[in-house]
Motif scaffolding. Structure first.
Motif, mmCIF file in Angstrom:
data_model
loop_
_atom_site.group_PDB
_atom_site.id
_atom_site.type_symbol
_atom_site.label_atom_id
_atom_site.label_comp_id
_atom_site.label_asym_id
_atom_site.label_seq_id
_atom_site.Cartn_x
_atom_site.Cartn_y
_atom_site.Cartn_z
ATOM 1 N N UNK A 1 -14.679 -0.778 3.744
ATOM 2 C CA UNK A 1 -13.911 0.347 4.897
ATOM 3 C C UNK A 1 -12.842 -0.188 5.702
ATOM 4 N N UNK A 2 -12.644 -1.871 5.201
ATOM 5 C CA UNK A 2 -10.951 -2.539 5.805
ATOM 6 C C UNK A 2 -9.788 -1.958 4.575
ATOM 7 N N UNK A 3 -10.323 -0.952 3.950
ATOM 8 C CA UNK A 3 -9.305 -0.530 2.887
ATOM 9 C C UNK A 3 -8.616 -0.173 3.300
ATOM 10 N N UNK A 4 -7.902 0.436 2.851
ATOM 11 C CA UNK A 4 -6.100 1.831 3.274
ATOM 12 C C UNK A 4 -6.655 2.787 3.941
ATOM 13 N N UNK A 5 -7.362 3.048 2.092
ATOM 14 C CA UNK A 5 -7.707 4.577 2.300
ATOM 15 C C UNK A 5 -8.396 4.978 3.711
ATOM 16 N N UNK A 6 -9.424 3.851 4.191
ATOM 17 C CA UNK A 6 -9.698 4.288 5.848
ATOM 18 C C UNK A 6 -8.861 3.368 6.519
ATOM 19 N N UNK B 1 1.047 5.399 1.658
ATOM 20 C CA UNK B 1 -0.263 4.427 1.221
ATOM 21 C C UNK B 1 0.865 3.647 0.069
ATOM 22 N N UNK B 2 0.552 4.227 -0.729
ATOM 23 C CA UNK B 2 0.952 4.116 -2.879
ATOM 24 C C UNK B 2 2.498 3.766 -2.742
#
Length: 409
Positions: free
Chosen positions: A266-271, A318-319
């Protein structure tokens, strides 16, 4: 460690006194070793056929036996390994093993059973195709792993399953059960001496035929995919993925699992960067297929049609950021916590313990319950993970597939 020493080859005993039950898992080398194009899905079908009685006894008798002993017999099939597993009361472990051995000794022709299990497997493929995100990831997988069993297994292809004959299924059973590597693990409460005696009498375990995974390594026909297709859904689906190296029993694969967890938290970049900052996607998550010869890593996301290209741009951003700068301390901490908690929770379950021990033994990896991974995971630094992201995501070409709602024009 609770492992019992001095047992027959291919048998791992994980004695946990006073558990009140025992979990058994027998594992075989699976699709990646035995399936070639035209035979995809056969291993999973074979395991289902055996689970339902193998033509030796009825599926009703199987259900009654294992139900009376404390649990049902289930089959499993991944890309690398397949097998059978169950949990029973301690006093009937030997009875259940003796019964299981009958199903593995001889696979008897039962056309009705073959048709039924074939139809079940075909329906699973159809269900996946009806889910647009699963369908899109499967299409990417088929492209990046073209020519190998990894492209479609373990479910396989409908056309292959419709063509399989009983002779082909029986032949595969002979190869998997008689010639391939086989391991059994039992975790929980049981009598060691009795188990060793009955396993030695009824099962042929250990490492036999030196067969390597099947993979078409000719990549000359496969470049970077950038494709748009229409589908009959209201939502656009984007898959941004790349082909990866093989699964190993080492730090590189652990880094990959940590990166996957760090992305999906939930703290990751996708979210944070896809869903929260821009409100771009209805869903966005990373997933992977990992075999002993190759794999696929990718992100699957759903959005409005008019947001598709912006979403692709943001995923690429992001990547690029992760390959250049690595994860933030908070992102990696959340990923570590996710992997660690999964290991610790699973370790409390005898069914997971027996499954892990048997499947690792069949591949030829050390029999453990993730203790080494836990130590290694704690020692991974931001810099170590950054080197991994740079090598895996900064130096390789991603492919992108877009499934777009049908145009109203």
């Amino acid at each position: 460690m609770s492992f019992v020493s001095g047992v027959p080859e291919g048998l791992i005993l994980d004695l946990l006194p006073e558990r009140g039950f025992a979990s058994v898992c027998i594992a075989f080398t699976g699709p990646e070793f035995w399936e070639a194009p035209g035979q995809l899905g056969y291993s999973a079908l074979l395991m289902d056929y055996i689970r339902s009685g193998a033509g030796v006894v009825s599926d009703i008798e199987v259900a009654e036996k294992f139900g009376g002993w404390g649990g049902g017999l289930s089959s499993f099939c991944g890309d690398v390994v397949c097998g059978l597993r169950f949990s029973v009361r301690p006093e009937v472990v030997c009875d259940s093993l003796a019964f299981l051995s009958q199903l593995l000794v001889s696979i008897i022709e039962d056309p009705g059973l073959l048709d039924r299990e074939r139809n079940v497997r075909t329906s699973l493929i159809q269900e996946e195709r009806d889910d647009p995100s699963s369908k899109a990831f499967r299409q990417m997988r088929q492209y990046l792993l073209a020519g190998s069993s990894l492209a479609d297994s373990p479910d396989g292809r409908e056309e292959d399953l419709q063509q399989v004959s009983f002779c082909q299924l029986k032949s595969l059973g002979e190869r998997i059960i008689r010639r391939g590597h086989t391991a059994m693990a039992i975790s929980g409460e049981f009598d060691v001496e009795s188990v060793c005696r009955i396993v030695g009498r009824h099962f042929s375990l250990g490492r036999r035929e030196n067969k390597t995974p099947f993979l078409n390594n000719d990549r000359s026909h496969v470049g970077s995919l950038d494709r748009r297709e229409e589908h009959d859904r209201a939502q656009a689906i984007v898959v941004h993925a790349l082909r990866t190296g093989p699964e190993t029993d080492g730090i590189q694969s652990l880094l990959g699992r940590l990166a996957l967890a760090s992305l999906n938290g939930l703290s990751g970049p996708l979210f944070e960067e896809i869903r929260e900052s821009h409100g771009l996607a209805y869903f966005c998550y990373a997933r992977q297929v990992v075999g002993l010869s190759a794999g696929v890593f990718g992100v699957v996301a759903g959005c409005e049609r008019n947001q598709t290209e912006f979403l692709v741009d943001q995923l690429q951003s992001v990547f690029r950021r992760l390959s250049r700068e690595g994860f933030t301390p908070d992102e990696m901490a959340a990923g570590k916590a996710m992997v660690l908690s999964g290991l610790r929770i699973n370790r409390q379950r005898a069914s997971w313990r027996s499954y892990r021990l048997a499947t690792r033994a069949v591949i030829g990896w050390q029999s453990d319950l993730g203790e080494n991974e836990e130590v290694q995971l704690k020692e991974i630094s931001l810099d170590t993970l950054k080197v991994w992201t740079e090598e895996e995501w900064g130096q390789k070409q991603f492919s992108t597939l877009r499934l777009l709602p049908e145009s109203v024009d």
